[in-house]
Design a protein around this motif. Structure first.
Motif, PDB file in Angstrom:
ATOM      1  N   HIS A 239       0.808  -1.220   0.000  1.00 22.62           N
ATOM      2  CA  HIS A 239       0.000   0.000   0.000  1.00 22.62           C
ATOM      3  C   HIS A 239       0.843   1.272   0.000  1.00 22.62           C
ATOM      4  CE1 HIS A 239      -2.826  -3.008   2.006  1.00 22.62           C
ATOM      5  NE2 HIS A 239      -3.225  -2.842   0.768  1.00 22.62           N
ATOM      6  N   ASP A 240       2.136   1.120  -0.266  1.00 23.69           N
ATOM      7  CA  ASP A 240       3.016   2.261  -0.446  1.00 23.69           C
ATOM      8  C   ASP A 240       3.099   2.526  -1.950  1.00 23.69           C
ATOM      9  OD1 ASP A 240       5.364   3.810  -0.985  1.00 23.69           O
ATOM     10  OD2 ASP A 240       6.126   3.325   1.004  1.00 23.69           O
ATOM     11  N   ALA A 241       2.633   3.698  -2.382  1.00 26.63           N
ATOM     12  CA  ALA A 241       2.579   3.985  -3.816  1.00 26.63           C
ATOM     13  C   ALA A 241       3.963   3.844  -4.465  1.00 26.63           C
ATOM     14  CB  ALA A 241       2.023   5.391  -4.055  1.00 26.63           C
ATOM     15  N   HIS A 242       5.002   4.230  -3.738  1.00 23.82           N
ATOM     16  CA  HIS A 242       6.360   4.111  -4.274  1.00 23.82           C
ATOM     17  C   HIS A 242       6.749   2.665  -4.464  1.00 23.82           C
ATOM     18  CE1 HIS A 242      10.800   3.780  -3.865  1.00 23.82           C
ATOM     19  NE2 HIS A 242      10.787   4.833  -4.660  1.00 23.82           N
ATOM     20  N   ASP A 243       6.236   1.760  -3.612  1.00 24.29           N
ATOM     21  CA  ASP A 243       6.608   0.346  -3.647  1.00 24.29           C
ATOM     22  C   ASP A 243       5.709  -0.506  -4.537  1.00 24.29           C
ATOM     23  OD1 ASP A 243       8.498   1.002  -1.775  1.00 24.29           O
ATOM     24  OD2 ASP A 243       7.808  -0.390  -0.231  1.00 24.29           O
ATOM     25  N   ARG A 244       4.641   0.060  -5.039  1.00 23.66           N
ATOM     26  CA  ARG A 244       3.586  -0.756  -5.644  1.00 23.66           C
ATOM     27  C   ARG A 244       4.127  -1.723  -6.699  1.00 23.66           C
ATOM     28  NH1 ARG A 244      -0.863  -3.517  -4.766  1.00 23.66           N
ATOM     29  NH2 ARG A 244      -2.090  -3.777  -6.648  1.00 23.66           N
ATOM     30  N   SER A 245       4.881  -1.227  -7.662  1.00 24.11           N
ATOM     31  CA  SER A 245       5.396  -2.092  -8.717  1.00 24.11           C
ATOM     32  C   SER A 245       6.370  -3.120  -8.150  1.00 24.11           C
ATOM     33  CB  SER A 245       6.087  -1.251  -9.790  1.00 24.11           C
ATOM     34  OG  SER A 245       6.534  -2.065 -10.848  1.00 24.11           O
ATOM     35  N   MET A 246       7.199  -2.708  -7.198  1.00 29.41           N
ATOM     36  CA  MET A 246       8.161  -3.623  -6.585  1.00 29.41           C
ATOM     37  C   MET A 246       7.444  -4.745  -5.847  1.00 29.41           C
ATOM     38  SD  MET A 246      11.218  -1.142  -5.142  1.00 29.41           S
ATOM     39  CE  MET A 246      10.156  -0.048  -4.212  1.00 29.41           C
ATOM     40  N   TRP A 247       6.361  -4.388  -5.143  1.00 28.27           N
ATOM     41  CA  TRP A 247       5.629  -5.401  -4.371  1.00 28.27           C
ATOM     42  C   TRP A 247       4.983  -6.422  -5.297  1.00 28.27           C
ATOM     43  CZ3 TRP A 247       0.420  -6.755  -4.129  1.00 28.27           C
ATOM     44  CH2 TRP A 247       0.090  -7.676  -3.119  1.00 28.27           C
ATOM     45  N   LEU A 248       4.355  -5.965  -6.379  1.00 30.23           N
ATOM     46  CA  LEU A 248       3.769  -6.891  -7.338  1.00 30.23           C
ATOM     47  C   LEU A 248       4.838  -7.823  -7.900  1.00 30.23           C
ATOM     48  CD1 LEU A 248       1.340  -4.557  -9.334  1.00 30.23           C
ATOM     49  CD2 LEU A 248       0.686  -6.451  -7.845  1.00 30.23           C
ATOM     50  N   ASP A 249       5.980  -7.254  -8.270  1.00 29.18           N
ATOM     51  CA  ASP A 249       7.053  -8.055  -8.854  1.00 29.18           C
ATOM     52  C   ASP A 249       7.587  -9.090  -7.871  1.00 29.18           C
ATOM     53  OD1 ASP A 249       6.930  -6.874 -11.321  1.00 29.18           O
ATOM     54  OD2 ASP A 249       8.668  -5.572 -11.035  1.00 29.18           O
ATOM     55  N   VAL A 250       7.842  -8.691  -6.639  1.00 30.92           N
ATOM     56  CA  VAL A 250       8.473  -9.629  -5.707  1.00 30.92           C
ATOM     57  C   VAL A 250       7.507 -10.747  -5.318  1.00 30.92           C
ATOM     58  CG1 VAL A 250       7.912  -8.431  -3.531  1.00 30.92           C
ATOM     59  CG2 VAL A 250       9.996  -9.811  -3.693  1.00 30.92           C
ATOM     60  N   MET A 251       6.218 -10.473  -5.238  1.00 26.37           N
ATOM     61  CA  MET A 251       5.267 -11.544  -4.934  1.00 26.37           C
ATOM     62  C   MET A 251       5.178 -12.528  -6.102  1.00 26.37           C
ATOM     63  SD  MET A 251       4.285 -11.112  -1.831  1.00 26.37           S
ATOM     64  CE  MET A 251       2.669 -11.686  -1.302  1.00 26.37           C
ATOM     65  N   LEU A 252       5.299 -12.025  -7.329  1.00 26.55           N
ATOM     66  CA  LEU A 252       5.331 -12.915  -8.487  1.00 26.55           C
ATOM     67  C   LEU A 252       6.656 -13.674  -8.548  1.00 26.55           C
ATOM     68  CD1 LEU A 252       3.612 -10.634 -11.147  1.00 26.55           C
ATOM     69  CD2 LEU A 252       2.713 -12.775 -10.213  1.00 26.55           C
ATOM     70  N   GLU A 253       7.749 -13.035  -8.138  1.00 29.14           N
ATOM     71  CA  GLU A 253       9.041 -13.728  -8.090  1.00 29.14           C
ATOM     72  C   GLU A 253       9.004 -14.865  -7.063  1.00 29.14           C
ATOM     73  OE1 GLU A 253      11.407  -9.607  -9.244  1.00 29.14           O
ATOM     74  OE2 GLU A 253      11.517 -10.404  -7.194  1.00 29.14           O
ATOM     75  N   LEU A 254       8.377 -14.620  -5.928  1.00 28.85           N
ATOM     76  CA  LEU A 254       8.253 -15.668  -4.913  1.00 28.85           C
ATOM     77  C   LEU A 254       7.327 -16.788  -5.392  1.00 28.85           C
ATOM     78  CD1 LEU A 254       8.080 -13.414  -1.737  1.00 28.85           C
ATOM     79  CD2 LEU A 254       9.914 -14.999  -2.335  1.00 28.85           C
ATOM     80  N   SER A 255       6.307 -16.433  -6.160  1.00 25.46           N
ATOM     81  CA  SER A 255       5.446 -17.457  -6.763  1.00 25.46           C
ATOM     82  C   SER A 255       6.260 -18.314  -7.730  1.00 25.46           C
ATOM     83  CB  SER A 255       4.278 -16.798  -7.508  1.00 25.46           C
ATOM     84  OG  SER A 255       3.456 -16.057  -6.632  1.00 25.46           O
ATOM     85  N   TYR A 256       7.070 -17.654  -8.531  1.00 20.28           N
ATOM     86  CA  TYR A 256       7.959 -18.353  -9.462  1.00 20.28           C
ATOM     87  C   TYR A 256       8.883 -19.311  -8.700  1.00 20.28           C
ATOM     88  CZ  TYR A 256      12.244 -18.769 -12.308  1.00 20.28           C
ATOM     89  OH  TYR A 256      13.352 -19.231 -12.964  1.00 20.28           O
TER      90      TYR A 256
ATOM     91  N   HIS B  58      -0.719  -3.197 -15.051  1.00 18.11           N
ATOM     92  CA  HIS B  58      -0.879  -4.547 -14.505  1.00 18.11           C
ATOM     93  C   HIS B  58      -0.374  -5.600 -15.493  1.00 18.11           C
ATOM     94  CE1 HIS B  58      -4.212  -3.167 -11.526  1.00 18.11           C
ATOM     95  NE2 HIS B  58      -3.032  -3.197 -10.949  1.00 18.11           N
ATOM     96  N   LEU B  59      -0.722  -5.447 -16.760  1.00 22.06           N
ATOM     97  CA  LEU B  59      -0.293  -6.435 -17.750  1.00 22.06           C
ATOM     98  C   LEU B  59       1.215  -6.401 -17.973  1.00 22.06           C
ATOM     99  CD1 LEU B  59      -3.111  -6.390 -20.457  1.00 22.06           C
ATOM    100  CD2 LEU B  59      -2.727  -8.034 -18.615  1.00 22.06           C
ATOM    101  N   SER B  60       1.840  -5.258 -17.745  1.00 19.10           N
ATOM    102  CA  SER B  60       3.302  -5.201 -17.859  1.00 19.10           C
ATOM    103  C   SER B  60       3.959  -6.063 -16.790  1.00 19.10           C
ATOM    104  CB  SER B  60       3.795  -3.756 -17.766  1.00 19.10           C
ATOM    105  OG  SER B  60       3.685  -3.244 -16.440  1.00 19.10           O
ATOM    106  N   ARG B  61       3.368  -6.107 -15.589  1.00 15.29           N
ATOM    107  CA  ARG B  61       3.915  -6.957 -14.525  1.00 15.29           C
ATOM    108  C   ARG B  61       3.636  -8.426 -14.830  1.00 15.29           C
ATOM    109  NH1 ARG B  61       6.651  -3.786 -15.023  1.00 15.29           N
ATOM    110  NH2 ARG B  61       8.045  -4.912 -13.641  1.00 15.29           N
ATOM    111  N   LEU B  62       2.456  -8.707 -15.393  1.00 14.19           N
ATOM    112  CA  LEU B  62       2.157 -10.079 -15.804  1.00 14.19           C
ATOM    113  C   LEU B  62       3.128 -10.532 -16.887  1.00 14.19           C
ATOM    114  CD1 LEU B  62       0.247 -12.568 -15.701  1.00 14.19           C
ATOM    115  CD2 LEU B  62      -1.059 -11.471 -17.540  1.00 14.19           C
ATOM    116  N   SER B  63       3.430  -9.658 -17.840  1.00 13.54           N
ATOM    117  CA  SER B  63       4.350  -9.991 -18.924  1.00 13.54           C
ATOM    118  C   SER B  63       5.718 -10.375 -18.377  1.00 13.54           C
ATOM    119  CB  SER B  63       4.472  -8.801 -19.877  1.00 13.54           C
ATOM    120  OG  SER B  63       5.362  -9.089 -20.935  1.00 13.54           O
TER     121      SER B  63
END
Length: 440
Positions: free
Chosen positions: A270-287, A339-344
């Motif tokens: 919920h930190d606007a500065h972190d938003r993209s980083m948070w999405l990426d790292v949760m997907l990295e952990l899923s990976y 959102h789709l850029s993070r999915l990509s």
């Protein structure tokens, strides 16, 4: 650089004047670049499934392609996935006939439930498709499934923090912290932690034994309808009992060794500065969870319904109530493409990782979409949900198509969910309100 604070003021002559919103105050997605790279090769080739959910619908005018079939043209929003055009399928017209719409879309996305089905009850949900798959694979992995979200816990009925529901519609709590998720997946237990875990399992088993014993005594004095209700409850108890037994079986099996370097585990959802980083790292952990075969089933709610942010901290929920306003629709399209850029990027990681004779993307199904359609005027309809399915070629899925249906005569989304369940090895010909399977 961290952007200028929105609280910044001009000071002079003994007064303070608040600054208007400036571009320098809006954090950019580019500031959130991750250095994480694919590992090159998975440890185990297995079928996998991840369901990624975005709230509030999308700008359907820029999302849905105008033509169907293999020769369809990517819509303006789907251009963000142009590099993966041959690795995903767009599905339009599907929906949940039993759903009532509104911001309960996450609650019903994978269950297809009528939340008001039980007279006298404010909320009734069913088992979600991912949990049927998880139960099928649970004995083979340390974690039967993982539930991720931007808010930990289960949330509230109708505004759940989770996409996953067990037998009887019990919500399964989600994790929002990258740090806690990494520790759960990959940090070995100390001797004290191990002993405490064993004691916790023993305590839970004792409680479950008492519950089952008392229920058997009670069952003899109940009417037939009450016995059925009690049996549904006992099914959940037995599922919990089996879950405890599976967890005990894994306690002495070493966790996979994973280096946390380049994982931005301190990122905040919920930190606007972190938003993209948070999405990426949760997907990295899923990976990483998939690479190490720690689980084969993940649900990931990118934001809870009636909330959410764009890459620059934009209010996603507010923009979803666009009322047809062109300016708001334009901003909503920007969020959709973010959102789709993070999915990509996540699809890139899967595609860059060898998995048997193919890649991880070949053996991983990625369902992405929303449980509502904000439509032409900002309504929240359960019809014509924005959906796409990526990956899974090695499981027999054909891509590079737009499969379109008439939204008023469509097969239910449950048909797709049943198809995914079967691709994951579940031998069943029924799920929720499914009328059959969908050719994918």
């Amino acid at each position: 650089m961290r952007p200028l604070s929105r609280r910044s003021v001009l000071r002079g002559l003994g007064t303070c004047l608040s600054l208007p919103l400036l571009d320098a105050m809006v954090p950019t997605a580019q500031a959130a670049a991750s250095k994480f790279k694919s590992l090159g090769q998975s440890l185990h080739r297995q079928p996998r499934m991840i369901c990624c959910y975005v709230p509030n619908g999308v700008n359907i005018l820029q999302w849905q392609p105008e033509t169907t079939g293999e020769d369809y043209q990517l819509s303006p929003t789907l251009q963000a996935l142009n590099n993966h055009r041959d690795e995903f399928t767009v599905l339009s017209g599907l929906g949940h006939p039993s759903a009532r719409g509104g911001h309960s879309g996450a609650d019903t996305w994978l269950t297809a439930a009528d939340l008001n089905a039980t007279p006298g009850s404010d909320y009734t949900n069913w088992v979600s498709a991912d949990q049927i798959v998880a139960n099928h694979h649970a004995s083979d992995t340390r974690f039967g499934s993982l539930q991720l979200s931007d808010r930990s816990g289960t949330g509230a009925a109708g505004h759940s923090n989770t996409l996953s529901f067990g037998r009887g519609g019990t919500p399964l709590p989600a994790e929002s912290s990258p740090q806690r998720l990494f520790e759960r997946l990959f940090v070995p237990d100390s001797a004290g932690d191990r002993q405490a875990t064993l004691q916790r399992y023993a305590d839970r088993k004792s409680i479950l034994d008492n519950v089952l014993g008392e229920a058997r005594t009670l069952q003899k004095s109940l009417s037939s309808p009450d016995r059925q209700k009690l049996e549904e409850y006992l099914h959940s108890v037995r599922e919990t009992e089996r879950s405890v037994a599976r967890s005990q079986a894994w306690i002495d099996v070493p966790r996979a060794k994973v280096d946390s370097k380049h994982l931005l585990l301190a990122s905040q959802p919920h930190d606007a500065h972190d938003r993209s980083m948070w999405l990426d790292v949760m997907l990295e952990l899923s990976y990483l969870a998939f690479v190490t075969d720690s689980t084969r089933v993940i649900t990931y709610q990118w934001s809870r319904e009636a909330s959410g942010y764009g890459g620059g901290g934009e209010n996603h929920h507010e923009l979803s109530h666009h009322g047809g306003d062109p300016g708001m629709l334009k901003k909503l399209g920007v969020i959709d493409r973010f959102h789709l850029s993070r999915l990509s990027r996540f699809l890139d990681l899967l595609k860059q990782t060898g998995d048997g004779e193919g890649t991880m993307l070949d053996h991983t199904m990625v369902l992405y979409g929303s449980g509502m359609n904000s439509g032409l005027g900002g309504g929240h309809s359960p019809k014509n949900l924005p959906l796409l399915l990526a990956g899974g070629r090695g499981l027999g899925i054909k891509h590079g198509r737009h499969i379109g249906h008439d939204e008023d005569k469509h097969p239910p989304l449950s048909n797709l969910l049943l198809s995914l369940m079967q691709k994951m090895g579940v031998e069943s010909d029924s799920f929720a309100d499914a009328t059959g399977t969908l050719t994918i």
